[in-house]
Design a protein around this motif. Structure first.
Motif, short mmCIF file in Angstrom:
data_model
loop_
_atom_site.label_atom_id
_atom_site.label_comp_id
_atom_site.label_asym_id
_atom_site.label_seq_id
_atom_site.Cartn_x
_atom_site.Cartn_y
_atom_site.Cartn_z
N GLU A 18 -0.05 -0.14 5.43
CA GLU A 18 -0.74 -0.77 6.55
C GLU A 18 -1.28 0.32 7.45
N TYR A 19 -2.57 0.27 7.73
CA TYR A 19 -3.26 1.31 8.48
C TYR A 19 -3.71 0.75 9.82
N LYS A 20 -3.31 1.43 10.89
CA LYS A 20 -3.68 0.92 12.22
C LYS A 20 -3.97 2.06 13.18
N HIS A 21 -5.07 1.89 13.91
CA HIS A 21 -5.41 2.84 14.97
C HIS A 21 -4.67 2.47 16.23
N ARG A 22 -4.12 3.46 16.92
CA ARG A 22 -3.53 3.19 18.24
C ARG A 22 -4.67 2.71 19.14
N GLY A 23 -4.45 1.64 19.81
CA GLY A 23 -5.50 1.13 20.68
C GLY A 23 -6.24 -0.05 20.08
N ASP A 24 -6.26 -0.14 18.74
CA ASP A 24 -6.85 -1.33 18.13
C ASP A 24 -5.86 -2.48 18.23
N ALA A 25 -6.40 -3.67 18.40
CA ALA A 25 -5.53 -4.82 18.49
C ALA A 25 -5.07 -5.23 17.09
N GLY A 26 -4.13 -6.13 17.02
CA GLY A 26 -3.72 -6.70 15.74
C GLY A 26 -2.74 -5.84 14.98
N LYS A 27 -2.55 -6.20 13.71
CA LYS A 27 -1.50 -5.58 12.92
C LYS A 27 -2.01 -4.47 12.00
N LEU B 1 4.03 3.72 22.53
CA LEU B 1 4.34 4.52 23.71
C LEU B 1 3.92 5.98 23.54
N ILE B 2 4.25 6.58 22.42
CA ILE B 2 3.95 8.01 22.28
C ILE B 2 2.50 8.26 21.88
N GLY B 3 1.80 7.24 21.41
CA GLY B 3 0.35 7.31 21.33
C GLY B 3 -0.27 8.08 20.18
N ILE B 4 0.43 8.24 19.05
CA ILE B 4 -0.15 8.92 17.89
C ILE B 4 -1.36 8.11 17.40
N PRO B 5 -2.49 8.76 17.11
CA PRO B 5 -3.74 8.02 16.84
C PRO B 5 -3.68 7.05 15.66
N ILE B 6 -2.99 7.44 14.57
CA ILE B 6 -2.97 6.56 13.40
C ILE B 6 -1.52 6.22 13.06
N ARG B 7 -1.28 4.93 12.82
CA ARG B 7 0.06 4.52 12.39
C ARG B 7 -0.04 3.96 10.99
N LEU B 8 0.77 4.50 10.09
CA LEU B 8 0.84 3.97 8.74
C LEU B 8 2.20 3.31 8.56
N THR B 9 2.17 2.01 8.34
CA THR B 9 3.42 1.28 8.16
C THR B 9 3.67 1.08 6.68
N VAL B 10 4.83 1.54 6.22
CA VAL B 10 5.18 1.38 4.81
C VAL B 10 6.22 0.27 4.71
N GLY B 11 5.78 -0.87 4.17
CA GLY B 11 6.68 -2.01 4.05
C GLY B 11 6.56 -2.64 2.68
N ASP B 12 7.50 -3.51 2.36
CA ASP B 12 7.54 -4.09 1.02
C ASP B 12 6.28 -4.88 0.67
N LYS B 13 5.79 -5.67 1.64
CA LYS B 13 4.63 -6.53 1.34
C LYS B 13 3.42 -5.72 0.90
N ALA B 14 3.09 -4.71 1.71
CA ALA B 14 1.93 -3.90 1.38
C ALA B 14 2.17 -3.10 0.10
N LEU B 15 3.38 -2.57 -0.01
CA LEU B 15 3.71 -1.73 -1.15
C LEU B 15 3.55 -2.50 -2.47
N ALA B 16 3.90 -3.78 -2.44
CA ALA B 16 3.78 -4.62 -3.64
C ALA B 16 2.33 -4.67 -4.12
N GLU B 17 1.39 -4.47 -3.20
CA GLU B 17 -0.03 -4.47 -3.57
C GLU B 17 -0.57 -3.05 -3.70
#
Length: 617
Positions: free
Chosen positions: A588-597, A568-584
């Motif tokens: 998780e890197y995602k552009h606002r507007g790109d599909a998928g996770k 909703l607020i539309g920040i260009p880049i979203r970085l998700t910090v979660g256990d799964k990614a952190l273990a590796e």
RNA sequence: CGGGGCGUAGCGCAGCUUGGUAGCGCGUUUGACUGGGGGUCAAAAGGUCGUGGGUUCAAAUCCCGCCGCCCCGACCA
């Protein structure tokens, strides 16, 4: 282009800010306000950017203010590059200043006025030509001090008749206005030079804001002056209609747009006897047309204007009658040009008293009169129906209340007066529309689109300097009025135009250059001191050091809520910090507007990835 | 300025026709369960029904005035 290269995405004023969602104010909501119509208006309210305080009056909440400041930073860079100096004038101005240029009348009810305790009337400035001209009078007396360009970014006040669509038409809004002063129109230091520099600066500004825009020829309106161009964001929600020639790139506001040559001829046999029809209480072409079973393209509409200067002795003719096809719109500017003098729509009562059956006027009304000039648009000046290869059928008024006529024939009804150029002219007096011949390329036809006006530049000439006595001594020691230009950008409107242009079903999609924050960090769990939170905090710090503005969504909310708000607020880049990614060792890197996770990016690469993405954009 | 509509909890709305206990969803607070795309259960807080007058035993509801807001149109007759 500007001479300097700006760091586009990471522009001042915010470099490396870190803010936390729980410690700032971002009131998002699932439902749009009931009063919003435009998508951008709904999104800005839902995403917690703006709140309505009164009609056309808004709060700019932290996210909106950050974006506005970033737009302002871009504006400042480009204005300074174009030779401008920033200053600040007051929002209150004595009404007397407006009286000097008669704009207290021209601006009319759009001017907010307030009375102080002594009964003095003060205006809330809708624009600053008068104030700055007054300022220049006190400080400029020689051509050697010119040229000079001053600008400001400030809140303006206009008591809009109908404020609407959130920030698109407010009564209080943020505007950048610049004014330039010159000895000459052309040549070195002339108005043309600064006008062109501003033109380029404006293109740079809107490009850097990520807008798809058109630069179009425009009418000067109440600001006055000669040449004028508007910068329009191409967008269906816009209030303005623009036309462009696909061959030459010519583009203009409908108020200004010329049309190419159109063939015309009054010659053609009558389609039958003139028939008078009773048409009581039928206002408007549509209703009359339905009643008569005649389509608007087969009707003649006659609009009565009066010469503005007709009070003066010897001005003739007094009445200007513009005739267009029923499906066309009269353009006052073109009527003025064709009439060779200022015109205004006739006052209804006055026109009736002068013998015009307003609502039922036909071209015939001028027969036998010497105080009228009939200006017929080429599309109305047709004796033959070219499409059908038959004589043209026309319906029009009967010059008598509640009556219209069918089978009007130019030659039969008008007689010899049609050939007298003192009384009848054929000229373009209507708004251009899609499909009209281009005025710039033979065979090409105009295309139509809508736009939101975000910038407008004017060559004012000496309108204000003469009215207010701003003169300088030229090299010959002659006192000459200073030549002026003025240049405006609707800053708050630009913000909303960006949203109108760039969004999807889930929310806003900001370009990096004006996003309130560059990166949104979304920790999946909020547990103080946890490995996950530590990683998120470290990430924020590292991004900040790289000059990136970071918002950390530290709310203890479920992931779904955070992701929805993130979109909703539309920040260009979203970085998700979660256990799964952190273990590796990833986030998780995602552009606002790109599909998928989004994709996993190694923690030590993510800063570079963000910087690269933001500077490439 | 003309036409249309709205004003009831922070937001979105129902209730008004036919007058009689202030209602729903979202949000908020507390607790528990939950934890990757707006969760579940339980409990709770929150309203001078825009405003002033009138009618009435009784008005969110009926009548009148005022205020505010939204949409459409508008120099095209």
């Amino acid at each position: 282009m500007s001479t300097k290269t700006h760091t586009h995405s990471l522009a001042a004023p915010h470099r490396g800010d870190i803010q936390r969602w729980t410690r700032t104010f971002i009131p998002t909501s699932k439902e749009p306000p009931a009063d919003a119509e435009a998508i951008s208006h709904k999104l800005l309210v839902r995403a917690g950017y703006i709140r309505r305080v009164g009609a056309g009056i808004y709060d700019y909440l932290p996210l909106a203010w950050r974006t506005l400041q970033k737009i302002c930073a871009i504006v400042r860079e480009e204005m300074n590059d174009a030779g401008g100096s920033e200053m600040l004038m007051p929002a209150m101005e004595p009404i007397e200043l407006f009286a000097e240029t008669k704009r207290d009348v021209d601006y009319g009810d759009n001017l907010f006025k307030l009375t102080d305790r002594h009964g003095r009337i003060t205006a809330l400035a809708p624009t600053h030509e008068e104030i700055i001209t007054e300022l220049m009078k006190s400080g400029v007396s020689s051509y050697r001090q010119l040229p000079i360009t001053l600008y400001q970014i400030q809140t303006k006040f206009r008591d809009e008749f109908r404020p609407r669509s959130g920030l698109l038409r407010g009564r209080e809004f943020i505007m950048k206005d610049a004014y330039s002063f010159h000895l000459t129109l052309d040549g070195e230091g002339g108005l043309g030079e600064t006008y062109d520099a501003m033109d380029r600066a404006y293109s740079n500004i809107f490009k850097r804001c990520g807008l798809d825009f058109s630069r179009v020829e425009a009418e000067a309106g109440p600001i006055g002056g000669s040449a004028s161009h508007e910068f329009m964001v191409n967008c269906d929600a816009g209030e303005d209609i623009i036309l462009r020639c696909p061959e030459t790139g010519y583009a203009a506001n409908v108020e200004k747009c010329e049309t190419g040559e159109r063939a015309w001829s009054f010659d053609g046999e009558p389609t039958g006897d003139l028939e008078k029809v009773h048409t009581p209480n039928l206002p408007g072409i549509e209703e009359v047309g339905k009643f008569l079973k005649v389509k608007p393209p087969n009707m003649l509409k006659t609009v009565v204007f009066k010469r503005h200067d007709s009070g003066g002795a010897g001005v003739s003719p007094v009445w200007i009658l513009a005739v267009v096809r029923g499906d066309h719109d009269v353009n006052e500017g073109k009527v003025k040009a064709a009439a060779g003098g200022p015109v205004a729509l006739a006052d209804e009562a006055e026109a009736k008293a002068a013998g015009f059956s307003i609502g039922y006027v036909s071209p015939r009304v001028i027969v036998g009169r010497t105080d009228c000039l009939l200006i017929v648009d080429p599309d109305a000046a047709q004796g033959m129906d070219a499409a059908k290869g038959k004589p043209m059928f026309w319906a029009t008024g009967a010059d008598e209340k509640d009556y219209h006529v069918k089978r009007f024939n130019w030659r039969r009804e008008m007689g010899d007066v049609l050939n007298n150029q003192s009384y009848v002219k054929v000229a373009d007096v209507r708004n251009a529309m899609a499909g009209d011949p281009s005025p710039r390329a033979k065979g090409a036809t105009l295309e139509e689109g809508r736009g939101i006006e975000v910038g407008h530049i004017f060559k004012l000439g000496t309108k204000y300097s003469e009215a207010m006595g701003l003169n300088v001594l030229d090299p010959n020691q002659d006192r000459v009025p200073v030549i002026m230009g003025c240049y405006g950008i609707g800053v708050s409107r630009t913000l909303q135009a960006c949203v109108e242009m760039s969004h999807d079903d889930d929310g806003i999609i900001w370009p990096g250059a004006i996003a309130p924050f560059h990166v949104l960090i979304t920790p999946m769990k909020i547990e103080p001191g946890s490995e996950l939170m530590t990683a998120a905090e470290q990430l924020a710090t590292d991004l900040s050091h790289a000059g990136i503005d970071v918002l950390v969504d530290d709310r203890d909310e479920r992931p779904g809520v955070k992701f929805k708000d993130a979109d909703l607020i539309g920040i260009p880049i979203r970085l998700t910090v979660g256990d799964k990614a952190l273990a590796e060792g990833c986030v998780e890197y995602k552009h606002r507007g790109d599909a998928g996770k989004g994709e996993f990016v190694k923690m030590h690469d993510v800063i570079d990835t963000c910087v690269r993405a933001l500077t490439e954009a």
